[in-house]
Design an enzyme around this catalytic site. Structure first.
Site, PDB file in Angstrom:
ATOM      1  N   LYS A  33      77.790  88.795  48.970  1.00  0.00           N
ATOM      2  CA  LYS A  33      78.371  87.838  49.892  1.00  0.00           C
ATOM      3  C   LYS A  33      77.713  86.526  49.591  1.00  0.00           C
ATOM      4  CE  LYS A  33      78.302  87.772  54.651  1.00  0.00           C
ATOM      5  NZ  LYS A  33      77.784  86.578  55.179  1.00  0.00           N
ATOM      6  N   SER A  34      76.564  86.373  49.386  1.00  0.00           N
ATOM      7  CA  SER A  34      76.109  85.163  48.998  1.00  0.00           C
ATOM      8  C   SER A  34      76.253  84.578  47.597  1.00  0.00           C
ATOM      9  CB  SER A  34      74.495  85.242  48.764  1.00  0.00           C
ATOM     10  OG  SER A  34      74.037  85.391  50.183  1.00  0.00           O
ATOM     11  N   GLY A 106      78.367  80.995  58.142  1.00  0.00           N
ATOM     12  CA  GLY A 106      77.168  79.703  57.942  1.00  0.00           C
ATOM     13  C   GLY A 106      77.124  79.418  56.930  1.00  0.00           C
ATOM     14  N   SER A 179      65.118  78.834  54.821  1.00  0.00           N
ATOM     15  CA  SER A 179      66.508  79.010  55.054  1.00  0.00           C
ATOM     16  C   SER A 179      67.361  78.544  53.713  1.00  0.00           C
ATOM     17  CB  SER A 179      67.174  78.076  56.061  1.00  0.00           C
ATOM     18  OG  SER A 179      68.887  77.785  55.820  1.00  0.00           O
ATOM     19  N   GLN A 181      70.486  78.416  53.156  1.00  0.00           N
ATOM     20  CA  GLN A 181      71.544  77.643  53.467  1.00  0.00           C
ATOM     21  C   GLN A 181      71.186  75.971  53.468  1.00  0.00           C
ATOM     22  OE1 GLN A 181      73.131  79.284  56.837  1.00  0.00           O
ATOM     23  NE2 GLN A 181      74.033  81.130  55.756  1.00  0.00           N
ATOM     24  N   ASP A 331      68.566  89.562  56.710  1.00  0.00           N
ATOM     25  CA  ASP A 331      70.070  90.171  57.421  1.00  0.00           C
ATOM     26  C   ASP A 331      69.867  91.550  57.629  1.00  0.00           C
ATOM     27  OD1 ASP A 331      70.972  87.618  57.132  1.00  0.00           O
ATOM     28  OD2 ASP A 331      71.885  87.787  55.240  1.00  0.00           O
ATOM     29  N   ARG A 408      77.274  92.786  61.891  1.00  0.00           N
ATOM     30  CA  ARG A 408      75.951  93.331  61.397  1.00  0.00           C
ATOM     31  C   ARG A 408      75.781  94.440  62.772  1.00  0.00           C
ATOM     32  NH1 ARG A 408      75.172  91.903  56.460  1.00  0.00           N
ATOM     33  NH2 ARG A 408      74.907  89.674  56.160  1.00  0.00           N
TER      34      ARG A 408
HETATM   35  C1  S3P Z   1      72.556  83.108  53.135  1.00  0.00           C
HETATM   36  C2  S3P Z   1      71.355  82.715  53.938  1.00  0.00           C
HETATM   37  C3  S3P Z   1      70.764  83.359  54.930  1.00  0.00           C
HETATM   38  C4  S3P Z   1      71.479  84.574  55.429  1.00  0.00           C
HETATM   39  C5  S3P Z   1      72.813  84.502  55.328  1.00  0.00           C
HETATM   40  C6  S3P Z   1      73.293  84.261  54.023  1.00  0.00           C
HETATM   41  C7  S3P Z   1      73.022  82.431  52.062  1.00  0.00           C
HETATM   42  O1  S3P Z   1      70.684  82.355  56.188  1.00  0.00           O
HETATM   43  O2  S3P Z   1      70.795  85.048  56.851  1.00  0.00           O
HETATM   44  O3  S3P Z   1      73.523  85.773  55.780  1.00  0.00           O
HETATM   45  O4  S3P Z   1      74.006  83.146  51.481  1.00  0.00           O
HETATM   46  O5  S3P Z   1      72.400  81.406  51.737  1.00  0.00           O
HETATM   47  P1  S3P Z   1      69.530  81.061  56.146  1.00  0.00           P
HETATM   48  O6  S3P Z   1      69.463  80.386  55.034  1.00  0.00           O
HETATM   49  O7  S3P Z   1      70.403  80.165  57.428  1.00  0.00           O
HETATM   50  O8  S3P Z   1      68.142  81.824  56.620  1.00  0.00           O
END
Ligand code: S3P
Length: 448
Positions: A33-34, A106, A179, A181, A331, A408
């Site tokens: 997914k990422s 997110g 993070s 993100q 995750d 999840r």
């Molecule tokens: C992700 C980063 C993580 C993870 C999310 C996917 C990403 O979140 O929990 O499912 O793809 O960058 P955080 O960056 O907020 O920890």
């Protein structure tokens, strides 16, 4: 755009009444997914057509495709192959009063804000019920320093409006939460300034940096023990990005733990991304005595890939989980807690404040599920002690509902039902559409 029908009309409650029988199988789980979301975003900025195979076709990724479409970028999807017709780093074109719906994601909601740092018109970002409860101040604060203007509900949440700046200024920033993100959003914004943005970031998944490196973008990373020093300067042009998306270790983790908890079972999960910043779950499983190894290792576009082989175990060891593994297993903790429930002793997971900031408050949900299963826990705002029971068997009825449709939580409950027995009624079956629409299909294959 042809959007696949993600079977919203399925019965919404899954009833499970029986443990799974032993299995010995080879499976493939869906695309990461990422990486899928990052591929969509990078491709939207490239000059020309990019193509991905094995793209994760789930609601989060489709939301990303719909978002770039609203920004004037064309795309085509056929099965799990996708083409994106990028128009260059500043190629987004859109009408006034644009709203982008990040739905449950997110990653999409936060990363795209970095790319909108120079948007000439205000753009509204909305999300579903779960995303609307999550913190966007963590992104708005650093991006404000680049010169963008934000308006957030309660100063923190969605809906928000971003108005970009013509001349984003580079910033220096320290990212302390681990993070990816936050880190990625700042890297994206940094690509659009005249100057050098520097970021001292606590270690977290590094797919954005890896893609930047593969694309020869002006990003540098100095790796220190507990953090990375990242710098990024103006990006002029991005080449097309053809990509075979590897499978998602976060999806694979449910099956690894199902195997570890089942009797006399073995599983090979093909072609999984084993980026070192994502394999905390493997280290944790090994520390708990699970036999797991990588086969057929490869490098692909800067990412590491392997088949993962796993066998069931007779005796599970408890773990005092090192906090340095938190970001790389963030995750997977919900499903890891199930392994701790069967360990011979007390397991301890700490400094996990971030876990309550996910699609649902997962530390709270983890302990709720365990308690319903008859497992004792001591939970604080950032830690959980799990009193494992190697003879754990469930015979009562357990109902899982009102969990903000966190995919999840649903999948963890399914693994618990198949591993420990009991009569489970798990609501909101369609929650799996977020990240892993084929999850139940694979479960049904393993049951055959
Ligand atoms: C992700 C980063 C993580 C993870 C999310 C996917 C990403 O979140 O929990 O499912 O793809 O960058 P955080 O960056 O907020 O920890």
């Amino acid at each position: 755009m042809k959007v696949l029908n993600l079977t919203k009309s399925m019965p919404k409650i899954l009833v499970l009444k029986k443990k799974i029988n032993n299995f010995n199988r080879i499976i493939s789980v869906s695309g990461d997914k990422s990486i899928s979301i990052r591929w969509v975003l990078f491709s939207s900025l490239a000059n020309g057509v990019s193509k991905a195979r094995n793209l994760l076709i789930s609601e989060d990724v489709l939301a990303a495709i719909k978002a770039i479409r609203k920004l004037g970028i064309k795309s085509e999807i056929k099965n799990s192959t996708c083409k994106i017709y990028g128009k260059g780093i500043n190629g987004y074109k859109y009408k006034k009063n644009l709203t982008i719906n990040a739905e449950n994601s997110g990653t999409l909601g936060r990363l795209i804000l970095g790319l909108l740092i120079n948007s000439p018109k205000p753009i509204k970002i909305i999300g579903d019920n779960s995303l609307s409860k999550r913190d966007f101040k963590r992104i708005a604060d650093p991006l404000t320093r680049f010169g963008a203007k934000f308006n957030l509900k309660n100063n923190k949440n969605l809906p928000l409006t971003i108005l970009g700046t013509k001349k984003p200024k580079p910033i220096k920033f320290t990212e302390k939460k681990g993070s990816a993100q936050i880190k990625s959003s700042i890297i994206f914004a940094g690509m659009k300034t005249n100057g050098c943005t520097t970021l001292r970031a606590k270690k977290s998944r590094n797919h954005t940096e890896t893609m930047c490196r593969y694309l020869n973008l002006p990003l540098k990373v100095k790796s220190k023990k507990n953090y990375d020093e990242i710098s990024i300067t103006k990006v002029k042009k991005i080449k097309c990005l053809n990509y075979n998306i590897p499978s998602d270790i976060s999806s694979g983790a449910f099956f690894m733990i199902l195997t570890a908890l089942s009797k006399n079972s073995e599983l090979l999960i093909k072609n999984v991304n084993i980026n070192p910043s994502r394999i905390g779950v493997i280290t944790i499983l090994k520390k708990m005595g699970v036999k797991i190894n990588f086969q057929n290792k490869k490098n692909y576009r800067g990412e590491k890939i392997a088949d993962i082989k796993i066998k069931s175990v007779k005796s599970i060891k408890p773990i005092n989980c090192p906090v340095k593994l938190n970001a790389s297993a963030i995750d997977e903790f919900l499903v890891i807690f199930l392994l701790a429930a069967k360990a011979k002793g007390i397991s301890y997971f700490k400094n996990l404040e971030e876990l309550n900031k996910k699609e649902s408050p997962r530390l709270i949900w983890g302990s709720k599920i365990l308690n319903m299963m008859g497992v004792k826990t001591n939970t604080t705002k950032d830690s959980i002690k799990i009193y494992g029971n190697p003879n754990l068997k469930i015979s009562k009825k357990i109902i899982i509902k009102n969990y903000l449709k966190d995919h999840r939580v649903f999948m963890t409950s399914v693994i618990a039902a198949l591993s420990f027995g009991g009569k489970w009624h798990i609501h909101d079956k369609d929650s799996i559409q977020t990240s892993f629409p084929t999850f139940l299909k694979i479960i049904n294959e393993l049951k055959k």
